[in-house]
Design a protein around this motif. Structure first.
Motif, PDB file in Angstrom:
ATOM      1  N   LEU A   1     -70.832 108.151  52.270  1.00 33.62           N
ATOM      2  CA  LEU A   1     -70.655 106.716  52.434  1.00 33.62           C
ATOM      3  C   LEU A   1     -70.349 106.019  51.105  1.00 33.62           C
ATOM      4  O   LEU A   1     -69.608 105.038  51.058  1.00 33.62           O
ATOM      5  CB  LEU A   1     -71.919 106.118  53.054  1.00 33.62           C
ATOM      6  CG  LEU A   1     -71.804 104.741  53.724  1.00 33.62           C
ATOM      7  CD1 LEU A   1     -70.771 104.763  54.858  1.00 33.62           C
ATOM      8  CD2 LEU A   1     -73.161 104.310  54.264  1.00 33.62           C
ATOM      9  N   LYS A   2     -70.889 106.568  50.025  1.00 35.27           N
ATOM     10  CA  LYS A   2     -70.677 105.979  48.700  1.00 35.27           C
ATOM     11  C   LYS A   2     -69.220 106.085  48.255  1.00 35.27           C
ATOM     12  O   LYS A   2     -68.774 105.354  47.366  1.00 35.27           O
ATOM     13  CB  LYS A   2     -71.586 106.668  47.670  1.00 35.27           C
ATOM     14  CG  LYS A   2     -73.067 106.373  47.859  1.00 35.27           C
ATOM     15  CD  LYS A   2     -73.916 107.175  46.890  1.00 35.27           C
ATOM     16  CE  LYS A   2     -75.409 106.963  47.134  1.00 35.27           C
ATOM     17  NZ  LYS A   2     -76.250 107.806  46.253  1.00 35.27           N
ATOM     18  N   LEU A   3     -68.483 107.005  48.855  1.00 35.03           N
ATOM     19  CA  LEU A   3     -67.080 107.198  48.489  1.00 35.03           C
ATOM     20  C   LEU A   3     -66.171 106.147  49.125  1.00 35.03           C
ATOM     21  O   LEU A   3     -65.010 105.999  48.748  1.00 35.03           O
ATOM     22  CB  LEU A   3     -66.610 108.598  48.912  1.00 35.03           C
ATOM     23  CG  LEU A   3     -67.324 109.795  48.272  1.00 35.03           C
ATOM     24  CD1 LEU A   3     -66.838 111.089  48.909  1.00 35.03           C
ATOM     25  CD2 LEU A   3     -67.096 109.807  46.765  1.00 35.03           C
ATOM     26  N   ILE A   4     -66.713 105.420  50.119  1.00 35.64           N
ATOM     27  CA  ILE A   4     -65.924 104.445  50.865  1.00 35.64           C
ATOM     28  C   ILE A   4     -66.314 103.029  50.467  1.00 35.64           C
ATOM     29  O   ILE A   4     -67.490 102.683  50.458  1.00 35.64           O
ATOM     30  CB  ILE A   4     -66.150 104.627  52.384  1.00 35.64           C
ATOM     31  CG1 ILE A   4     -65.797 106.058  52.798  1.00 35.64           C
ATOM     32  CG2 ILE A   4     -65.312 103.618  53.171  1.00 35.64           C
ATOM     33  CD1 ILE A   4     -66.264 106.406  54.202  1.00 35.64           C
ATOM     34  N   GLU A   5     -65.329 102.218  50.140  1.00 37.22           N
ATOM     35  CA  GLU A   5     -65.582 100.808  49.834  1.00 37.22           C
ATOM     36  C   GLU A   5     -65.745 100.062  51.166  1.00 37.22           C
ATOM     37  O   GLU A   5     -64.815 100.015  51.976  1.00 37.22           O
ATOM     38  CB  GLU A   5     -64.427 100.218  49.025  1.00 37.22           C
ATOM     39  CG  GLU A   5     -64.298 100.805  47.616  1.00 37.22           C
ATOM     40  CD  GLU A   5     -63.172 100.158  46.838  1.00 37.22           C
ATOM     41  OE1 GLU A   5     -63.023  98.920  46.930  1.00 37.22           O
ATOM     42  OE2 GLU A   5     -62.427 100.888  46.154  1.00 37.22           O
ATOM     43  N   ALA A   6     -66.926  99.515  51.359  1.00 36.46           N
ATOM     44  CA  ALA A   6     -67.296  98.926  52.652  1.00 36.46           C
ATOM     45  C   ALA A   6     -66.318  97.879  53.172  1.00 36.46           C
ATOM     46  O   ALA A   6     -66.022  97.822  54.371  1.00 36.46           O
ATOM     47  CB  ALA A   6     -68.694  98.336  52.566  1.00 36.46           C
ATOM     48  N   ASP A   7     -65.811  97.031  52.305  1.00 39.75           N
ATOM     49  CA  ASP A   7     -64.953  95.929  52.748  1.00 39.75           C
ATOM     50  C   ASP A   7     -63.462  96.210  52.564  1.00 39.75           C
ATOM     51  O   ASP A   7     -62.643  95.300  52.705  1.00 39.75           O
ATOM     52  CB  ASP A   7     -65.324  94.650  51.987  1.00 39.75           C
ATOM     53  CG  ASP A   7     -66.768  94.233  52.241  1.00 39.75           C
ATOM     54  OD1 ASP A   7     -67.219  94.375  53.385  1.00 39.75           O
ATOM     55  OD2 ASP A   7     -67.432  93.782  51.292  1.00 39.75           O
ATOM     56  N   LYS A   8     -63.133  97.448  52.256  1.00 40.72           N
ATOM     57  CA  LYS A   8     -61.724  97.763  51.998  1.00 40.72           C
ATOM     58  C   LYS A   8     -61.050  98.344  53.237  1.00 40.72           C
ATOM     59  O   LYS A   8     -61.632  99.133  53.978  1.00 40.72           O
ATOM     60  CB  LYS A   8     -61.606  98.750  50.834  1.00 40.72           C
ATOM     61  CG  LYS A   8     -60.168  99.100  50.485  1.00 40.72           C
ATOM     62  CD  LYS A   8     -60.077  99.970  49.239  1.00 40.72           C
ATOM     63  CE  LYS A   8     -58.620 100.312  48.915  1.00 40.72           C
ATOM     64  NZ  LYS A   8     -58.486 101.131  47.694  1.00 40.72           N
TER      65      LYS A   8
ATOM     66  N   LYS B   1     -76.332 113.842  52.888  1.00 40.48           N
ATOM     67  CA  LYS B   1     -74.893 114.112  52.868  1.00 40.48           C
ATOM     68  C   LYS B   1     -74.102 112.902  53.372  1.00 40.48           C
ATOM     69  O   LYS B   1     -73.062 112.553  52.831  1.00 40.48           O
ATOM     70  CB  LYS B   1     -74.569 115.337  53.729  1.00 40.48           C
ATOM     71  CG  LYS B   1     -74.938 116.672  53.083  1.00 40.48           C
ATOM     72  CD  LYS B   1     -74.447 117.821  53.935  1.00 40.48           C
ATOM     73  CE  LYS B   1     -74.734 119.156  53.279  1.00 40.48           C
ATOM     74  NZ  LYS B   1     -74.260 120.292  54.120  1.00 40.48           N
ATOM     75  N   TYR B   2     -74.620 112.295  54.420  1.00 41.57           N
ATOM     76  CA  TYR B   2     -73.947 111.116  54.963  1.00 41.57           C
ATOM     77  C   TYR B   2     -73.980 109.972  53.954  1.00 41.57           C
ATOM     78  O   TYR B   2     -72.974 109.290  53.734  1.00 41.57           O
ATOM     79  CB  TYR B   2     -74.619 110.684  56.272  1.00 41.57           C
ATOM     80  CG  TYR B   2     -73.945 109.517  56.953  1.00 41.57           C
ATOM     81  CD1 TYR B   2     -73.003 109.726  57.958  1.00 41.57           C
ATOM     82  CD2 TYR B   2     -74.250 108.196  56.595  1.00 41.57           C
ATOM     83  CE1 TYR B   2     -72.382 108.657  58.590  1.00 41.57           C
ATOM     84  CE2 TYR B   2     -73.626 107.124  57.220  1.00 41.57           C
ATOM     85  CZ  TYR B   2     -72.693 107.364  58.213  1.00 41.57           C
ATOM     86  OH  TYR B   2     -72.074 106.306  58.829  1.00 41.57           O
ATOM     87  N   GLN B   3     -75.139 109.761  53.333  1.00 42.31           N
ATOM     88  CA  GLN B   3     -75.279 108.682  52.351  1.00 42.31           C
ATOM     89  C   GLN B   3     -74.344 108.898  51.163  1.00 42.31           C
ATOM     90  O   GLN B   3     -73.720 107.954  50.662  1.00 42.31           O
ATOM     91  CB  GLN B   3     -76.736 108.592  51.861  1.00 42.31           C
ATOM     92  CG  GLN B   3     -77.736 108.205  52.935  1.00 42.31           C
ATOM     93  CD  GLN B   3     -77.632 106.753  53.354  1.00 42.31           C
ATOM     94  OE1 GLN B   3     -76.826 105.993  52.835  1.00 42.31           O
ATOM     95  NE2 GLN B   3     -78.448 106.353  54.316  1.00 42.31           N
ATOM     96  N   ASP B   4     -74.220 110.163  50.721  1.00 38.52           N
ATOM     97  CA  ASP B   4     -73.319 110.478  49.608  1.00 38.52           C
ATOM     98  C   ASP B   4     -71.868 110.238  50.009  1.00 38.52           C
ATOM     99  O   ASP B   4     -71.061 109.741  49.211  1.00 38.52           O
ATOM    100  CB  ASP B   4     -73.508 111.939  49.171  1.00 38.52           C
ATOM    101  CG  ASP B   4     -74.842 112.171  48.463  1.00 38.52           C
ATOM    102  OD1 ASP B   4     -75.457 111.174  48.028  1.00 38.52           O
ATOM    103  OD2 ASP B   4     -75.267 113.337  48.368  1.00 38.52           O
TER     104      ASP B   4
END
Length: 233
Positions: free
Chosen positions: A12-19, A7-10
């Motif tokens: 995390l995919k919704l968030i752009e890491a450098d944005k 659930k956490y990994q999924d």
């Protein structure tokens, strides 16, 4: 290295890491990335450009969020005389004097906020080593040492929160629950940011708000653009 669940990994995919997101986008995302089965608390963490070891750079206070926190806190009030009845009528969970001191000295701290009238601080002072480390010591700066116990209790029950810098200059505070609407979270967030800006210490130099991250309990963090810190967009 820490391992995170699916659930956490999924999420995390919704968030752009450098944005760095605008506040409105951030609260929209934080609702989508809540990973718990229970109603998660939404928290905001600030890194401030202050050095709390200097008295003129400490940031501490309290405010009432317009939509509360989604949780009613248990309140203990140290009072005597007519103020005992006033506190009870206002909805305090525990009210008393010396008997509460003895109970707390015995290890009981089953309350979340402690309020005291000024004439009781001599008694409450004996609990400094117990209440201080837990962040429960009444303090006039946050409105918990007051003769107006009715107002203090009403504000706490309505969603009053305290904020203070830790040793590294960070401030962390709740702004509601994941079940709140995006607008409610945004308005609570802006109220908190505006308050922190208003109480900027005179001794703080350079960039005041260095970073802002919003997250839910056990959820990933969403970084907010500090240049848009108090924007409602």
């Amino acid at each position: 290295m820490a391992k995170f669940g699916k659930k956490y990994q999924d999420a995390l995919k919704l968030i752009e890491a450098d944005k760095f997101y605008a506040p409105k986008e951030a609260v929209e995302l934080v609702k989508k990335t809540s990973v718990t089965k229970f109603d998660s608390t939404v928290e905001v963490a600030f890194k401030l450009g202050v050095n709390p070891k200097y008295a003129d750079q400490q940031v501490r206070g309290a405010l009432v969020l317009p939509h509360g926190t989604g949780k009613s806190k248990s309140v203990l009030v140290f009072a005597k005389g007519a103020k005992v009845q006033e506190a009870e009528a206002a909805g305090a969970d525990y009210v008393g004097g010396e008997e509460l001191v003895a109970k707390i000295q015995g290890g009981w701290t089953d309350f979340e906020v402690c309020v005291a009238t000024p004439d009781m601080m001599g008694v409450v002072g004996r609990l400094g080593k117990i209440l201080g480390p837990k962040g429960l010591m009444p303090n006039p700066k946050v409105g918990t040492v007051t003769m107006d116990v009715t107002r203090a209790i009403n504000e706490i029950k309505a969603g009053k929160i305290e904020y203070r810098t830790d040793k590294a200059g960070n401030v962390q505070a709740p702004i509601g629950k994941a079940s709140f609407t995006e607008q409610q979270l945004l308005e609570n967030y802006i109220t908190l940011v505006d308050t922190l800006i208003k109480v900027k210490p005179s001794g703080a130099k350079g960039q005041y708000i260095k970073s802002i991250t919003v997250s839910t309990t056990m959820g990933p963090g969403v970084k907010i653009d500090v240049l848009k810190a108090n924007s409602d967009k």
